[in-house]
Motif scaffolding. Structure first.
Motif, PDB file in Angstrom:
ATOM      1  N   VAL A   1      11.891  -5.065   2.815  1.00 57.98           N
ATOM      2  CA  VAL A   1      10.467  -4.942   3.131  1.00 57.98           C
ATOM      3  C   VAL A   1      10.040  -3.510   2.833  1.00 57.98           C
ATOM      4  N   PRO A   2       8.879  -3.282   2.206  1.00 57.57           N
ATOM      5  CA  PRO A   2       8.418  -1.910   1.978  1.00 57.57           C
ATOM      6  C   PRO A   2       8.440  -1.083   3.256  1.00 57.57           C
ATOM      7  N   ALA A   3       8.991   0.110   3.161  1.00 58.24           N
ATOM      8  CA  ALA A   3       9.214   0.952   4.339  1.00 58.24           C
ATOM      9  C   ALA A   3       7.934   1.247   5.099  1.00 58.24           C
ATOM     10  N   VAL A   4       6.824   1.342   4.409  1.00 52.13           N
ATOM     11  CA  VAL A   4       5.575   1.680   5.081  1.00 52.13           C
ATOM     12  C   VAL A   4       5.202   0.648   6.142  1.00 52.13           C
ATOM     13  N   LEU A   5       5.576  -0.616   5.909  1.00 50.03           N
ATOM     14  CA  LEU A   5       5.199  -1.678   6.841  1.00 50.03           C
ATOM     15  C   LEU A   5       5.980  -1.621   8.148  1.00 50.03           C
ATOM     16  N   THR A   6       7.085  -0.918   8.153  1.00 52.09           N
ATOM     17  CA  THR A   6       7.874  -0.775   9.386  1.00 52.09           C
ATOM     18  C   THR A   6       7.754   0.627   9.972  1.00 52.09           C
ATOM     19  N   SER A   7       6.844   1.432   9.406  1.00 49.26           N
ATOM     20  CA  SER A   7       6.716   2.834   9.835  1.00 49.26           C
ATOM     21  C   SER A   7       5.960   2.991  11.136  1.00 49.26           C
ATOM     22  N   GLY A   8       5.108   2.020  11.467  1.00 52.39           N
ATOM     23  CA  GLY A   8       4.275   2.152  12.656  1.00 52.39           C
ATOM     24  C   GLY A   8       3.016   2.967  12.419  1.00 52.39           C
ATOM     25  N   ASN A   9       2.855   3.501  11.210  1.00 58.41           N
ATOM     26  CA  ASN A   9       1.677   4.304  10.878  1.00 58.41           C
ATOM     27  C   ASN A   9       0.597   3.348  10.340  1.00 58.41           C
ATOM     28  N   HIS A  10      -0.345   2.977  11.200  1.00 59.64           N
ATOM     29  CA  HIS A  10      -1.308   1.947  10.848  1.00 59.64           C
ATOM     30  C   HIS A  10      -2.291   2.400   9.772  1.00 59.64           C
ATOM     31  N   GLN A  11      -2.584   3.677   9.719  1.00 63.38           N
ATOM     32  CA  GLN A  11      -3.462   4.170   8.665  1.00 63.38           C
ATOM     33  C   GLN A  11      -2.781   4.018   7.304  1.00 63.38           C
ATOM     34  N   LYS A  12      -1.496   4.396   7.243  1.00 66.07           N
ATOM     35  CA  LYS A  12      -0.750   4.265   5.996  1.00 66.07           C
ATOM     36  C   LYS A  12      -0.581   2.794   5.609  1.00 66.07           C
ATOM     37  N   ILE A  13      -0.381   1.946   6.613  1.00 70.43           N
ATOM     38  CA  ILE A  13      -0.245   0.514   6.350  1.00 70.43           C
ATOM     39  C   ILE A  13      -1.538  -0.040   5.755  1.00 70.43           C
ATOM     40  N   ASP A  14      -2.688   0.338   6.336  1.00 75.94           N
ATOM     41  CA  ASP A  14      -3.980  -0.123   5.823  1.00 75.94           C
ATOM     42  C   ASP A  14      -4.205   0.357   4.389  1.00 75.94           C
ATOM     43  N   GLU A  15      -3.841   1.605   4.119  1.00 73.67           N
ATOM     44  CA  GLU A  15      -3.993   2.150   2.775  1.00 73.67           C
ATOM     45  C   GLU A  15      -3.104   1.403   1.783  1.00 73.67           C
ATOM     46  N   TRP A  16      -1.866   1.128   2.193  1.00 75.65           N
ATOM     47  CA  TRP A  16      -0.925   0.402   1.331  1.00 75.65           C
ATOM     48  C   TRP A  16      -1.450  -0.999   1.037  1.00 75.65           C
ATOM     49  N   ARG A  17      -1.920  -1.686   2.067  1.00 74.12           N
ATOM     50  CA  ARG A  17      -2.430  -3.046   1.884  1.00 74.12           C
ATOM     51  C   ARG A  17      -3.640  -3.072   0.958  1.00 74.12           C
ATOM     52  N   HIS A  18      -4.511  -2.098   1.114  1.00 65.22           N
ATOM     53  CA  HIS A  18      -5.696  -2.040   0.261  1.00 65.22           C
ATOM     54  C   HIS A  18      -5.299  -1.820  -1.203  1.00 65.22           C
ATOM     55  N   LYS A  19      -4.384  -0.919  -1.409  1.00 64.60           N
ATOM     56  CA  LYS A  19      -3.947  -0.646  -2.780  1.00 64.60           C
ATOM     57  C   LYS A  19      -3.233  -1.849  -3.375  1.00 64.60           C
ATOM     58  N   GLU A  20      -2.388  -2.506  -2.584  1.00 69.19           N
ATOM     59  CA  GLU A  20      -1.662  -3.665  -3.092  1.00 69.19           C
ATOM     60  C   GLU A  20      -2.587  -4.851  -3.341  1.00 69.19           C
ATOM     61  N   SER A  21      -3.644  -4.945  -2.568  1.00 64.42           N
ATOM     62  CA  SER A  21      -4.652  -5.963  -2.814  1.00 64.42           C
ATOM     63  C   SER A  21      -5.329  -5.709  -4.156  1.00 64.42           C
ATOM     64  N   LEU A  22      -5.642  -4.455  -4.403  1.00 62.82           N
ATOM     65  CA  LEU A  22      -6.238  -4.065  -5.679  1.00 62.82           C
ATOM     66  C   LEU A  22      -5.251  -4.290  -6.825  1.00 62.82           C
ATOM     67  N   ARG A  23      -3.981  -3.976  -6.588  1.00 66.09           N
ATOM     68  CA  ARG A  23      -2.950  -4.176  -7.612  1.00 66.09           C
ATOM     69  C   ARG A  23      -2.816  -5.671  -7.974  1.00 66.09           C
ATOM     70  N   ALA A  24      -2.765  -6.521  -6.959  1.00 66.82           N
ATOM     71  CA  ALA A  24      -2.626  -7.958  -7.204  1.00 66.82           C
ATOM     72  C   ALA A  24      -3.802  -8.485  -8.020  1.00 66.82           C
ATOM     73  N   THR A  25      -4.988  -7.996  -7.710  1.00 66.38           N
ATOM     74  CA  THR A  25      -6.180  -8.434  -8.439  1.00 66.38           C
ATOM     75  C   THR A  25      -6.143  -7.942  -9.879  1.00 66.38           C
ATOM     76  N   TYR A  26      -5.769  -6.698 -10.077  1.00 62.67           N
ATOM     77  CA  TYR A  26      -5.694  -6.111 -11.415  1.00 62.67           C
ATOM     78  C   TYR A  26      -4.664  -6.845 -12.286  1.00 62.67           C
ATOM     79  N   LEU A  27      -3.520  -7.200 -11.692  1.00 62.48           N
ATOM     80  CA  LEU A  27      -2.439  -7.824 -12.456  1.00 62.48           C
ATOM     81  C   LEU A  27      -2.660  -9.319 -12.697  1.00 62.48           C
ATOM     82  N   HIS A  28      -3.228 -10.016 -11.694  1.00 64.66           N
ATOM     83  CA  HIS A  28      -3.288 -11.473 -11.771  1.00 64.66           C
ATOM     84  C   HIS A  28      -4.683 -12.038 -12.011  1.00 64.66           C
TER      85      HIS A  28
END
Length: 241
Positions: free
Chosen positions: A186-213
């Motif tokens: 599992v990506p380390a950020v998701l187990t970090s407990g840092n909710h701001q970083k988690i939100d940023e990661w999710r937003h970027k990965e959402s954008l990545r999924a859209t860009y790729l697919h």
């Protein structure tokens, strides 16, 4: 919400009475009214179709039984026909329809409807550029997409807000236990407990999924300045991969 469905095959709609939608029915969160418009025919053989004027292959659904079936409803609300020539169904339409008190779907079969049936509907809608044997499967898809947005249907009220298409982007990747499965972590950020970083990661990965697919979705999506930076990073990461 009450959903009326005019169909020749009411038994096909069993899937709508199962899972979360089924529980919603039991709890009175929505109603399903299946109407067999064959019951509204006037001849002894209960014909609902006839040969087309002018000749041609196949049979055409008649207007009379469909009109009588519609007239039998106390409240039709928005009337929708499923047909290949309709506008393509999407999440925005589901969100708009979920605010209605009543929806009525008319399912076609054979070579389609007498053209006058379309005058009885408010919208003609398709689920894609392909042809099916009837309108039941498209109707089930649209009902599912709409009803699941009603309050109390999904267990987590935040789910419809965060999922794909809700804000114009695909959903970010999801993970659950175990944290490490055969070396796939599992990506380390998701187990970090840092909710701001988690939100940023999710937003970027959402954008990545859209860009790729589904890059076509980005054509009408207004990127924020931060998203523009994210997208450039994604493109660079994709190039270096």
């Amino acid at each position: 919400m009450k959903v009326n469905i005019l169909t020749l095959f009411p038994d096909m709609f069993t899937p709508l009475t199962t899972s979360m939608l089924g529980r919603g029915l039991e709890d009175g969160k929505w109603e399903l009214n299946l109407v067999n418009f064959r019951d509204f025919t006037s001849d002894v053989h209960h014909h609902v179709d006839d040969t087309p004027y002018g000749g041609g292959a196949g049979m055409v659904l008649q207007i009379m039984p469909i009109k009588k079936a519609l007239d039998s409803l106390a409240n039709k609300g928005k009337v929708i026909i499923t047909a290949p020539q309709g506008k393509t169904f999407n999440q925005k339409m589901a969100q708009e329809w979920s605010k209605e008190d009543n929806l009525t779907f008319i399912c076609g079969h054979y070579e389609g409807f007498d053209q006058r049936v379309y005058d009885l509907a408010d919208e003609t809608v398709s689920i894609g550029d392909y042809v099916l044997t009837g309108g039941e499967l498209p109707t089930m898809s649209m009902v599912d997409a709409t009803v699941r947005l009603l309050p109390g249907i999904l267990g987590n009220a935040a789910s419809p807000v965060e999922e794909s298409f809700a804000h114009g982007l695909l959903e970010y990747p999801q993970y659950t236990r175990p944290e490490d499965f055969e070396g796939m972590k599992v990506p380390a950020v998701l187990t970090s407990g840092n909710h701001q970083k988690i939100d940023e990661w999710r937003h970027k990965e959402s954008l990545r999924a859209t860009y790729l697919h589904r890059p076509d979705l980005l054509e009408n999506y207004e990127l924020s300045s931060q998203e523009k930076i994210m997208l450039e990073e994604i493109k660079q990461e994709d190039t270096n991969a």
